[in-house]
Design a protein around this motif. Structure first.
Motif, PDB file in Angstrom:
ATOM      1  N   ASP A  32      90.978 -45.815  64.150  1.00 16.48           N
ATOM      2  CA  ASP A  32      92.099 -46.715  63.890  1.00 16.48           C
ATOM      3  C   ASP A  32      92.139 -47.026  62.386  1.00 16.48           C
ATOM      4  OD1 ASP A  32      93.749 -48.934  63.559  1.00 16.48           O
ATOM      5  OD2 ASP A  32      93.233 -49.779  65.518  1.00 16.48           O
ATOM      6  N   GLU A  33      93.076 -46.376  61.690  1.00 18.09           N
ATOM      7  CA  GLU A  33      93.079 -46.490  60.227  1.00 18.09           C
ATOM      8  C   GLU A  33      93.418 -47.894  59.755  1.00 18.09           C
ATOM      9  OE1 GLU A  33      95.003 -43.275  58.252  1.00 18.09           O
ATOM     10  OE2 GLU A  33      93.716 -41.812  59.265  1.00 18.09           O
ATOM     11  N   GLN A  34      94.265 -48.580  60.533  1.00 23.56           N
ATOM     12  CA  GLN A  34      94.624 -49.958  60.136  1.00 23.56           C
ATOM     13  C   GLN A  34      93.393 -50.859  60.184  1.00 23.56           C
ATOM     14  OE1 GLN A  34      97.751 -51.205  62.732  1.00 23.56           O
ATOM     15  NE2 GLN A  34      99.287 -50.997  61.119  1.00 23.56           N
ATOM     16  N   LYS A  35      92.614 -50.662  61.242  1.00 26.87           N
ATOM     17  CA  LYS A  35      91.393 -51.460  61.401  1.00 26.87           C
ATOM     18  C   LYS A  35      90.445 -51.209  60.239  1.00 26.87           C
ATOM     19  CE  LYS A  35      90.245 -52.369  65.871  1.00 26.87           C
ATOM     20  NZ  LYS A  35      89.701 -52.127  67.214  1.00 26.87           N
ATOM     21  N   ILE A  36      90.291 -49.920  59.909  1.00 22.68           N
ATOM     22  CA  ILE A  36      89.400 -49.535  58.806  1.00 22.68           C
ATOM     23  C   ILE A  36      89.885 -50.140  57.483  1.00 22.68           C
ATOM     24  CG2 ILE A  36      88.806 -47.481  57.400  1.00 22.68           C
ATOM     25  CD1 ILE A  36      87.058 -47.930  59.901  1.00 22.68           C
ATOM     26  N   ALA A  37      91.214 -50.097  57.270  1.00 24.90           N
ATOM     27  CA  ALA A  37      91.765 -50.617  56.012  1.00 24.90           C
ATOM     28  C   ALA A  37      91.467 -52.116  55.890  1.00 24.90           C
ATOM     29  CB  ALA A  37      93.267 -50.359  55.957  1.00 24.90           C
ATOM     30  N   ARG A  38      91.589 -52.842  56.998  1.00 22.20           N
ATOM     31  CA  ARG A  38      91.331 -54.286  56.936  1.00 22.20           C
ATOM     32  C   ARG A  38      89.844 -54.573  56.745  1.00 22.20           C
ATOM     33  NH1 ARG A  38      94.711 -57.889  61.078  1.00 22.20           N
ATOM     34  NH2 ARG A  38      93.413 -59.410  60.013  1.00 22.20           N
ATOM     35  N   LEU A  39      89.015 -53.860  57.501  1.00 23.54           N
ATOM     36  CA  LEU A  39      87.567 -54.092  57.375  1.00 23.54           C
ATOM     37  C   LEU A  39      87.095 -53.795  55.952  1.00 23.54           C
ATOM     38  CD1 LEU A  39      86.395 -52.574  60.780  1.00 23.54           C
ATOM     39  CD2 LEU A  39      86.058 -54.964  60.055  1.00 23.54           C
ATOM     40  N   SER A  61      77.727 -56.281  48.437  1.00 27.16           N
ATOM     41  CA  SER A  61      76.408 -55.745  48.075  1.00 27.16           C
ATOM     42  C   SER A  61      76.458 -54.239  47.808  1.00 27.16           C
ATOM     43  CB  SER A  61      75.412 -56.002  49.214  1.00 27.16           C
ATOM     44  OG  SER A  61      75.699 -55.124  50.305  1.00 27.16           O
ATOM     45  N   GLY A  62      77.551 -53.599  48.223  1.00 24.90           N
ATOM     46  CA  GLY A  62      77.669 -52.147  48.059  1.00 24.90           C
ATOM     47  C   GLY A  62      76.982 -51.375  49.179  1.00 24.90           C
ATOM     48  N   ARG A  63      76.394 -52.092  50.145  1.00 23.53           N
ATOM     49  CA  ARG A  63      75.671 -51.386  51.216  1.00 23.53           C
ATOM     50  C   ARG A  63      76.554 -51.054  52.410  1.00 23.53           C
ATOM     51  NH1 ARG A  63      71.801 -55.277  49.980  1.00 23.53           N
ATOM     52  NH2 ARG A  63      72.475 -56.474  51.782  1.00 23.53           N
ATOM     53  N   LEU A  64      77.809 -51.527  52.402  1.00 18.35           N
ATOM     54  CA  LEU A  64      78.678 -51.309  53.570  1.00 18.35           C
ATOM     55  C   LEU A  64      80.001 -50.696  53.132  1.00 18.35           C
ATOM     56  CD1 LEU A  64      79.328 -51.783  56.603  1.00 18.35           C
ATOM     57  CD2 LEU A  64      80.161 -54.059  55.973  1.00 18.35           C
ATOM     58  N   ARG A  65      80.411 -49.648  53.833  1.00 21.34           N
ATOM     59  CA  ARG A  65      81.753 -49.105  53.602  1.00 21.34           C
ATOM     60  C   ARG A  65      82.317 -48.663  54.939  1.00 21.34           C
ATOM     61  NH1 ARG A  65      81.397 -43.211  52.632  1.00 21.34           N
ATOM     62  NH2 ARG A  65      79.238 -42.764  53.183  1.00 21.34           N
ATOM     63  N   PHE A  66      83.622 -48.403  54.936  1.00 17.00           N
ATOM     64  CA  PHE A  66      84.294 -48.008  56.169  1.00 17.00           C
ATOM     65  C   PHE A  66      85.089 -46.744  55.930  1.00 17.00           C
ATOM     66  CE2 PHE A  66      83.429 -52.488  56.801  1.00 17.00           C
ATOM     67  CZ  PHE A  66      82.975 -52.489  58.111  1.00 17.00           C
ATOM     68  N   SER A  67      85.259 -45.946  56.998  1.00 15.55           N
ATOM     69  CA  SER A  67      85.974 -44.676  56.861  1.00 15.55           C
ATOM     70  C   SER A  67      86.607 -44.305  58.196  1.00 15.55           C
ATOM     71  CB  SER A  67      84.972 -43.587  56.453  1.00 15.55           C
ATOM     72  OG  SER A  67      85.576 -42.320  56.569  1.00 15.55           O
ATOM     73  N   SER A  68      87.672 -43.510  58.121  1.00 14.94           N
ATOM     74  CA  SER A  68      88.240 -42.986  59.367  1.00 14.94           C
ATOM     75  C   SER A  68      87.850 -41.519  59.556  1.00 14.94           C
ATOM     76  CB  SER A  68      89.768 -43.145  59.361  1.00 14.94           C
ATOM     77  OG  SER A  68      90.300 -42.519  58.221  1.00 14.94           O
ATOM     78  N   ASP A  69      86.965 -41.027  58.678  1.00 11.84           N
ATOM     79  CA  ASP A  69      86.554 -39.620  58.752  1.00 11.84           C
ATOM     80  C   ASP A  69      85.112 -39.519  59.248  1.00 11.84           C
ATOM     81  OD1 ASP A  69      85.955 -37.003  58.399  1.00 11.84           O
ATOM     82  OD2 ASP A  69      86.499 -36.916  56.266  1.00 11.84           O
ATOM     83  N   PRO A  70      84.891 -38.913  60.419  1.00 11.59           N
ATOM     84  CA  PRO A  70      83.519 -38.823  60.942  1.00 11.59           C
ATOM     85  C   PRO A  70      82.578 -38.071  59.997  1.00 11.59           C
ATOM     86  CG  PRO A  70      85.107 -37.807  62.482  1.00 11.59           C
ATOM     87  CD  PRO A  70      85.890 -38.322  61.321  1.00 11.59           C
ATOM     88  N   ALA A  71      83.150 -37.235  59.116  1.00  8.16           N
ATOM     89  CA  ALA A  71      82.294 -36.513  58.159  1.00  8.16           C
ATOM     90  C   ALA A  71      81.549 -37.492  57.259  1.00  8.16           C
ATOM     91  CB  ALA A  71      83.144 -35.553  57.323  1.00  8.16           C
ATOM     92  N   ASP A  72      82.103 -38.692  57.071  1.00 10.16           N
ATOM     93  CA  ASP A  72      81.440 -39.685  56.223  1.00 10.16           C
ATOM     94  C   ASP A  72      80.179 -40.255  56.868  1.00 10.16           C
ATOM     95  OD1 ASP A  72      82.969 -39.516  53.934  1.00 10.16           O
ATOM     96  OD2 ASP A  72      84.524 -40.828  54.744  1.00 10.16           O
TER      97      ASP A  72
END
Ligand SMILES: NC(=O)c1ccc[n+]([C@@H]2O[C@H](COP(=O)([O-])OP(=O)(O)OC[C@H]3O[C@@H](n4cnc5c(N)ncnc54)[C@H](O)[C@@H]3O)[C@@H](O)[C@H]2O)c1
Ligand SMILES: O=c1ccn([C@@H]2O[C@H](COP(=O)(O)OP(=O)(O)O[C@H]3O[C@H](CO)[C@@H](O)[C@H](O)[C@H]3O)[C@@H](O)[C@H]2O)c(=O)[nH]1
Length: 433
Positions: A32-39, A61-72
């Motif tokens: 869900d790209e919208q969810k990822i964009a908000r998170l 902290s730089g330790r958390l990111r979000f993606s819609s690509d499973p390759a990440d």
């Protein structure tokens, strides 16, 4: 450790943020790209106390990111599967399409030694099936099942300080990897049960089946209490003093809802039937039936209090979420009651501090408000359906000034009947005189 969390809903978003807060380097993945964009900008797509704070802190902290690509997710040492397992359309079994799709999308990105740890609630036998597939396609990786027990409204605390950890594993190596993930909880003394896949899967559904049964037990007592003029809240207090029984989860009312207990007992029943063991959990059908009867009872009481019909009468329904401190309206008893009353022709105004947007998306035919005053204004009947603190704190004398007629159904048995009656209200609880 490097961790991925696949599926960033009520479970996964909290898990991802909490793991990053504990010092791990985490990527949250969702289709869900919208969810990822908000998170990704620290704006949770749902209401959960404490989540905005840990989300923003972990992103900062730089330790958390979000993606819609499973390759990440590639390169993570542990991949948590936290996608939904809803009730399948037209049946009672769990729909495993999201688990299978997420698992398949992950397979090409598994590093040697990676652990795929299932968190979603699944029918017993799922982990074995996925492990067999992993052995064929990515034998350098390992499967574990690590069910989640968090409660909405307390999700952050329950993730960081769980009551217990359960690992379904086939090798000590997988268990060691999970120990490293949960090192802080383990150091704090959290009990940990290391077991096989089937036991781990069953622990989860058994826990929810037990909780649902406890609630339906007290609601069955409420039905009897209603018939003989007894008080189920005193009954619950009295039996709850017995430490073998305990007072928690003995609150009688409109019953249980949400994205877990209802679907999990149905899926458990369906799976037991598939296994030829339907009779072992046949009582769960009764648990479900008692639960749904409580909603009808409120509708029946509404008719009774309004002289036989709710048609054309204004009913203020206080609460639409399945419990307070959540915006979740999945299988919500409160929303179901509002919909049933509307279906009978009542002029329903449903109010909720956090759940209106989700409720409107599911049931646009209802009128909603976020203002309690608007909902109460000239109401012929008030139904307290979800025990948000602000509804529990309503003052009977003050509330009386807003409504057209002083009638209230306390669907959660949280108000003081004497105080409301003394202020001139016709008060009805569920299972109390
Ligand atoms: N909500 C809870 O309190 C809770 C607690 C314990 C266990 N569980 C279990 O955890 C699971 C998730 O529940 P939830 O409440 O978080 O559900 P949810 O619907 O809020 O979240 C599921 C997420 O998975 C995403 N998703 C679906 N397919 C995907 C895919 N192929 N790849 C990546 N993401 C995908 C969806 O977009 C959604 O954001 C369920 O099995 C549930 O029974 C939930
Ligand atoms: O005495 C009680 C206690 C609860 N409820 C209702 O039961 C439902 C479920 O409540 P709760 O269990 O607190 O909420 P969930 O967030 O759905 O959590 C349950 O479901 C999760 C998903 O599987 C599990 O992880 C949790 O351990 C399990 O408690 C809600 O509608 C409550 O209003 C009652 O009617 N009476």
């Amino acid at each position: 450790m490097r961790i991925s969390v696949i599926g960033c809903g009520y479970l996964g978003a909290v898990h991802a943020a909490a793991m990053a807060e504990l010092g791990h380097v985490v990527v949250g993945v969702d289709v869900d790209e919208q969810k990822i964009a908000r998170l990704a900008v620290g704006d949770p797509p749902f209401f959960e106390p404490g989540l905005p704070e840990i989300l923003r802190s972990a992103l900062g902290s730089g330790r958390l990111r979000f993606s819609s690509d499973p390759a990440d997710a590639a390169g993570a040492e542990v991949h948590f599967l936290a996608v939904g397992t809803p009730q399948a359309a037209g049946g009672h079994a769990a729909d495993l399409r999201f688990v299978d799709a997420a698992f398949d999308a992950l397979l090409p990105h598994l590093a040697p030694g990676a652990v795929v740890a299932g968190k979603s609630t699944v029918p017993v036998g799922t982990a074995e099936r996925l492990a067999d597939r992993l052995a064929e396609v990515a034998p350098h990786a390992t499967l574990a099942w690590n069910p989640e027990f968090l409660r909405e409204g307390f999700a952050v605390k329950d993730t960081v300080q769980p009551d217990r950890l359960v690992y379904g594993v086939r090798s000590p190596e997988a268990s060691d990897v999970l120990d490293r993930v949960y090192a802080s909880a383990i150091e704090a003394g959290t009990p940990r049960i290391v077991t096989d896949f089937a036991t781990a899967e069953l622990v989860k559904v058994a826990a929810n089946a037990f909780l649902a049964t406890k609630i339906s037990f007290i609601n069955a007592m409420a039905e009897i209490a209603e018939t003989v003029g007894a008080d189920v809240t005193q009954l619950a207090d009295a039996i709850g003093h017995d430490t073998r029984i305990g007072r928690r989860f003995l609150n009688a009312g409109v019953g249980f809802g949400g994205g877990c207990l209802p679907k999990d007992i149905r899926a458990f029943t369906a799976r037991a039937e598939e296994l030829g063991r339907g009779e072992s959990v046949a009582f769960l059908k009764e648990v479900d039936a008692i639960n749904l009867r409580r909603r009808h009872r409120v509708v029946e009481l509404a008719r009774e209090l309004l002289g036989g019909s709710v048609h054309g009468r204004k009913v203020a329904v206080l609460g639409v979420t399945f419990k307070p401190d959540s915006d979740d309206v999945r299988d919500s008893p409160a929303l179901d009651i509002a919909v049933q009353l509307k279906g009978l022709g009542a002029d329903v105004v449903a109010v909720d501090p956090e759940g209106v947007e989700n409720a409107r998306a599911r049931h646009p035919q209802l009128e909603y408000s976020t203002s309690t005053a608007t909902a109460l204004d000239r109401a012929d009947l008030v139904v307290l359906a979800t025990e948000w603190a602000e509804y529990r704190a309503l003052d009977p004398a003050e509330t009386l000034r807003s409504v057209a007629a002083a009638r209230i159904i306390d669907g959660r048995n949280v108000l003081d009947p004497d105080a409301w009656r003394a202020a001139g209200w016709t008060y009805r609880g569920l299972g109390r005189p």
